[in-house]
Design an enzyme around this catalytic site. Structure first.
Site, mmCIF file in Angstrom:
data_model
loop_
_atom_site.group_PDB
_atom_site.id
_atom_site.type_symbol
_atom_site.label_atom_id
_atom_site.label_comp_id
_atom_site.label_asym_id
_atom_site.label_seq_id
_atom_site.Cartn_x
_atom_site.Cartn_y
_atom_site.Cartn_z
ATOM 1 N N SER A 76 0.811 -2.249 4.238
ATOM 2 C CA SER A 76 0.602 -3.515 3.542
ATOM 3 C C SER A 76 1.621 -4.557 3.993
ATOM 4 C CB SER A 76 0.740 -3.298 2.035
ATOM 5 O OG SER A 76 0.833 -4.513 1.340
ATOM 6 N N TYR A 116 5.299 -0.713 -5.316
ATOM 7 C CA TYR A 116 4.138 -0.599 -4.423
ATOM 8 C C TYR A 116 4.568 -0.749 -2.970
ATOM 9 C CZ TYR A 116 -0.073 -1.972 -1.899
ATOM 10 O OH TYR A 116 -1.077 -2.070 -0.964
#
Length: 353
Positions: free
Chosen positions: A143, A168
């Site tokens: 990501s 995350y």
């Protein structure tokens, strides 16, 4: 090829599966635990488009598509190590594409344990399966969140990513480290893909496109964080899928010029590679909202708020490696992408007059 796509009922997993099924010789197995982080019906609707009837889904059992002879789906969790090992033993996959993860930056502030379970423990099980039942290529989703406090733009895969600002992002950085370790120790060809703010039809309802569209259609205040002073490298789903498909066919090799005195995060003495996949044309949040207003034909009611915890002010992808290695460039402008999204959104959520 025989391909496993984890997160197969997810946003990117669905679109990628559909694209790969146009290549007749591919046999694809989608895997998903159908968790309730967001509306499970949306996940089932994606599977229906791949020919999987909800009534056919049984725990830990493969079910066959009624539309695509080359597609099967298994409802299970990557954390179930025994089921995963049995699946790998029986299927002998050529390619594994890991899109399964607990997504969402803000949710990681509320339920951090879910991220360790899905993004660390489950990913370890997948790496172990690839170790014991070797595959030709493991491709996994990282990501743009890993860039964290990096203030140098555009973000390059050669940059340091030592300062994530959400759990995350930390789990995604951990995935990159774990994948490199297994590539080095067990000679597994591995490619990591850092996705930049993906959007499009059948996208997640917790992401900004759906939130923006619902607010505008319902004449409700649209929450604009950091008072709109943010830029994002919004990337349309078709461009993401096109990039992933190009990457699948290029199996990484050891870099003979890799220098352990000047270590480059994007390559290795192991068969390991790392790429950004973005639009490389970031827009301001207000420009993005304006695209929604234009596509819907209605002005948004705006509520300006401070920056949220775990968020970053800008994302901007450096696509040099994707261009050099694959001749890849995204084709979809924000205006076109938002228009396509709204065309789908109006029908799916019943806003079509």
């Amino acid at each position: 090829m025989k391909i496993l796509i984890t997160g197969g009922a997810g946003f990117i997993g669905y679109h990628l599966s559909k694209a790969l099924l146009t290549i007749k010789d591919n046999h694809i197995i989608g895997l998903d635990n159908l968790n309730d982080y967001y509306d499970v019906q949306l996940k089932k609707d994606r599977l229906e488009l791949l020919g999987i009837n909800s009534n056919d889904i049984v725990d830990n059992k493969l079910c066959n598509s009624r539309t695509f002879p080359g597609y099967q789906f298994i409802y299970t969790d990557l954390a179930n190590k025994e089921i995963l090992q049995n699946l790998f033993r029986g299927e002998q996959f050529d390619i594994v594409i890991n899109l399964a993860a607990q997504a969402g930056v803000r949710y990681s502030l509320i339920n951090p344990e879910a991220y360790i379970h899905s993004n660390i423990s489950a990913f370890l099980n997948l790496l172990e399966a690839c170790r014991h039942y070797p595959v030709k290529h493991l491709v996994y989703a990282s990501s743009s969140s890993v860039y964290g406090l990096n203030g140098k733009t555009p973000f390059s895969v050669h940059d340091d990513i030592s300062h994530p600002v959400s759990l995350y992002a930390a789990t995604k950085k951990s995935n990159e480290l774990m994948a490199h370790t297994y590539s080095y120790l067990y000679n597994i060809p591995v490619t990591g893909l850092r996705f930049f703010t993906v959007y499009g039809p059948y996208g997640r309802p917790d992401m900004s496109p759906s939130l923006f569209a619902h607010a505008i259609f319902k004449n409700e205040p649209l929450k604009i964080f950091n008072y709109g002073k943010m830029r994002r490298d919004f990337t349309y789903i078709d461009d993401i899928v096109n990039g992933v498909m190009k990457v699948i066919d290029k199996i990484p090799t050891k870099n003979p010029e890799w220098d352990n005195q000047r270590m480059d995060p994007a390559s290795s003495s192991a068969p390991y590679a790392l790429y950004n996949i973005g639009n490389q044309h970031p827009v301001t949040l207000m420009e993005y909202i304006n695209a929604f207003e234009t596509a819907i034909g209605k002005e948004a009611q705006k509520e300006y708020l401070p920056m949220q915890a775990g968020d970053v002010q800008e994302t901007y992808s450096d696509m040099t490696e994707m261009i050099n290695d694959f001749g890849y460039l995204p084709k979809t402008s924000v205006e076109e992408g938002v228009r396509k999204f709204i065309d789908w959104f109006k029908v799916y959520y019943g806003y079509e007059k």
